[in-house]
Design a protein around this motif. Structure first.
Motif, PDB file in Angstrom:
ATOM      1  N   ASP A 156      46.089  46.063  44.213  1.00  0.00           N
ATOM      2  CA  ASP A 156      47.172  45.069  44.341  1.00  0.00           C
ATOM      3  C   ASP A 156      46.924  44.172  45.556  1.00  0.00           C
ATOM      4  OD1 ASP A 156      48.713  46.049  42.121  1.00  0.00           O
ATOM      5  OD2 ASP A 156      49.236  47.773  43.368  1.00  0.00           O
ATOM      6  N   LYS A 179      43.681  44.205  35.807  1.00  0.00           N
ATOM      7  CA  LYS A 179      44.543  43.397  36.705  1.00  0.00           C
ATOM      8  C   LYS A 179      43.983  41.973  36.845  1.00  0.00           C
ATOM      9  CE  LYS A 179      46.681  47.202  39.123  1.00  0.00           C
ATOM     10  NZ  LYS A 179      47.123  47.812  40.393  1.00  0.00           N
ATOM     11  N   ASN A 180      43.081  41.634  35.921  1.00  0.00           N
ATOM     12  CA  ASN A 180      42.462  40.296  35.929  1.00  0.00           C
ATOM     13  C   ASN A 180      41.786  39.973  37.260  1.00  0.00           C
ATOM     14  OD1 ASN A 180      43.295  39.617  33.247  1.00  0.00           O
ATOM     15  ND2 ASN A 180      45.372  39.346  34.064  1.00  0.00           N
ATOM     16  N   ILE A 181      41.180  40.999  37.843  1.00  0.00           N
ATOM     17  CA  ILE A 181      40.413  40.807  39.086  1.00  0.00           C
ATOM     18  C   ILE A 181      38.940  40.681  38.698  1.00  0.00           C
ATOM     19  CG2 ILE A 181      39.656  41.900  41.239  1.00  0.00           C
ATOM     20  CD1 ILE A 181      42.439  43.335  41.258  1.00  0.00           C
ATOM     21  N   SER A 182      38.289  39.642  39.233  1.00  0.00           N
ATOM     22  CA  SER A 182      36.884  39.398  38.895  1.00  0.00           C
ATOM     23  C   SER A 182      35.982  40.449  39.549  1.00  0.00           C
ATOM     24  CB  SER A 182      36.487  38.002  39.402  1.00  0.00           C
ATOM     25  OG  SER A 182      35.082  37.880  39.456  1.00  0.00           O
ATOM     26  N   LYS A 228      47.790  38.920  55.456  1.00  0.00           N
ATOM     27  CA  LYS A 228      47.640  37.511  55.030  1.00  0.00           C
ATOM     28  C   LYS A 228      47.407  36.610  56.244  1.00  0.00           C
ATOM     29  CE  LYS A 228      47.870  34.549  51.560  1.00  0.00           C
ATOM     30  NZ  LYS A 228      47.288  34.646  50.232  1.00  0.00           N
ATOM     31  N   LYS A 272      44.372  41.646  44.485  1.00  0.00           N
ATOM     32  CA  LYS A 272      45.090  40.631  43.681  1.00  0.00           C
ATOM     33  C   LYS A 272      45.858  39.684  44.590  1.00  0.00           C
ATOM     34  CE  LYS A 272      46.310  39.416  39.478  1.00  0.00           C
ATOM     35  NZ  LYS A 272      45.289  38.788  38.627  1.00  0.00           N
ATOM     36  N   PHE A 273      46.536  40.266  45.582  1.00  0.00           N
ATOM     37  CA  PHE A 273      47.355  39.481  46.529  1.00  0.00           C
ATOM     38  C   PHE A 273      46.488  38.476  47.300  1.00  0.00           C
ATOM     39  CE2 PHE A 273      50.573  38.462  49.516  1.00  0.00           C
ATOM     40  CZ  PHE A 273      50.114  38.665  50.811  1.00  0.00           C
ATOM     41  N   LEU A 274      45.272  38.910  47.651  1.00  0.00           N
ATOM     42  CA  LEU A 274      44.356  38.024  48.391  1.00  0.00           C
ATOM     43  C   LEU A 274      43.558  37.119  47.455  1.00  0.00           C
ATOM     44  CD1 LEU A 274      43.004  40.565  51.063  1.00  0.00           C
ATOM     45  CD2 LEU A 274      44.784  38.791  51.365  1.00  0.00           C
ATOM     46  N   GLU A 275      43.703  37.371  46.153  1.00  0.00           N
ATOM     47  CA  GLU A 275      43.034  36.565  45.115  1.00  0.00           C
ATOM     48  C   GLU A 275      41.517  36.470  45.338  1.00  0.00           C
ATOM     49  OE1 GLU A 275      45.803  33.143  45.737  1.00  0.00           O
ATOM     50  OE2 GLU A 275      46.078  33.283  43.554  1.00  0.00           O
ATOM     51  N   LEU A 276      40.933  37.656  45.547  1.00  0.00           N
ATOM     52  CA  LEU A 276      39.486  37.700  45.823  1.00  0.00           C
ATOM     53  C   LEU A 276      38.714  38.325  44.662  1.00  0.00           C
ATOM     54  CD1 LEU A 276      39.500  38.885  49.561  1.00  0.00           C
ATOM     55  CD2 LEU A 276      38.851  36.628  48.696  1.00  0.00           C
ATOM     56  N   THR A 290      35.486  40.721  43.472  1.00  0.00           N
ATOM     57  CA  THR A 290      35.049  41.995  44.046  1.00  0.00           C
ATOM     58  C   THR A 290      33.588  42.308  43.754  1.00  0.00           C
ATOM     59  OG1 THR A 290      35.685  43.195  42.043  1.00  0.00           O
ATOM     60  CG2 THR A 290      37.352  42.999  43.782  1.00  0.00           C
TER      61      THR A 290
END
Ligand SMILES: Nc1ncnc2c1ncn2[C@@H]1O[C@H](COP(=O)(O)OP(=O)(O)OP(=O)(O)O)[C@@H](O)[C@H]1O
Ligand SMILES: C[C@H](N)[C@H](N)CCCCCC(=O)O
Ligand SMILES: [Mg+2]
Length: 213
Positions: free
Chosen positions: A126, A159-162, A93, A129-133, A135
């Motif tokens: 994960d 995981k609701n990752i774009s 981070k 997700k943590f970095l909210e990026l 893909t």
């Protein structure tokens, strides 16, 4: 910013990241690179540092580095590299915050595929997700890629990752792959996803960067 993941290790994430970085640089975009975790040396980190002519320290670009070319969770173990998951996340981070404020666009490259365990049950997905990026998935063109690509898409969406799209990286020449166009159409239809690029080699590629910016 974009997180470049792929259906596997060795699928061409670094190769595509280099091409993508150069395309963006040619558009006058100030592009940076982050390799949160690299195992088996620092080839990816050094490749992109050189490709993008970055002045950043290797430790900033790649905050977690493991010597052995192994799955990170295993490399930590065999190298007796004792570090908490919290510390891993803090270091990544910290680099991410510095680099995202320094560059107009940041390419973040994973290691292996989305289900690679970094530590314990904390997977590469994960970290995304943590970095909210969002893909991009780098996929092979040959037999087997439909399953690998659809599984990767499904895992990320669960995981609701774009997922902005898929880039087909042709380590195998398309001329050697029967009905590859049908493979690509199947990925798009069953994955409800766009193939936004096809990379043949470092001089022959077509990537719709509008889908990434
Ligand atoms: N389209 C291509 N044409 C020729 N060589 C390629 C192509 N794509 C990748 N390669 C080569 O294949 C190897 C694996 O590619 P790369 O290192 O980009 O994989 P990766 O997905 O980044 O792997 P990792 O998970 O270790 O980061 C490299 O030697 C790279 O130069
Ligand atoms: C060593 C390699 N280049 C990558 N850095 C790590 C790939 C981990 C893959 C784990 C697995 O899917 O079995
Ligand atoms: Mg790589």
């Amino acid at each position: 910013m974009i997180f470049i993941t792929g259906t596997d290790t060795g699928v061409g994430k670094t190769y595509v990241s280099s091409i993508l970085g150069n395309i963006l640089k040619e558009k006058g975009i100030n592009v940076g690179y982050l390799k949160p975790i690299e195992s088996g040396g620092r080839e990816d980190t050094i490749t992109l540092k050189n490709t993008l002519n970055l002045k950043d320290d290797l430790d900033l670009i790649n905050p977690i580095n493991l010597k052995n070319p192994l799955c990170p969770n295993i490399a930590f173990e065999v190298e007796n590299y004792n570090i908490s998951l919290e510390e891993i996340k803090n270091r990544i981070k910290n680099s991410f915050n510095i680099l995202k404020n320094k560059y107009n666009f940041l390419i973040v490259e994973g290691a292996g595929g989305v289900c690679v365990p970094i530590k314990d049950n904390f997977l590469m997905s994960d970290l995304i997700k943590f970095l909210e990026l969002p893909t991009i998935i780098v996929s092979r063109p040959n037999l087997g890629t439909i399953n690998h690509t659809l599984l990767t898409i499904e895992h990320l969406r669960n995981k609701n990752i774009s997922v902005k799209g898929v880039i087909i990286n042709c380590i195998t020449d398309l001329g050697d792959i029967p009905y590859y166009e049908k493979t690509f159409k199947t990925i798009e239809k069953c994955g409800d996803i766009d193939i936004i690029g096809i990379v043949k080699n470092k001089d022959k590629y077509d990537i719709n960067v509008k889908k990434i910016l």
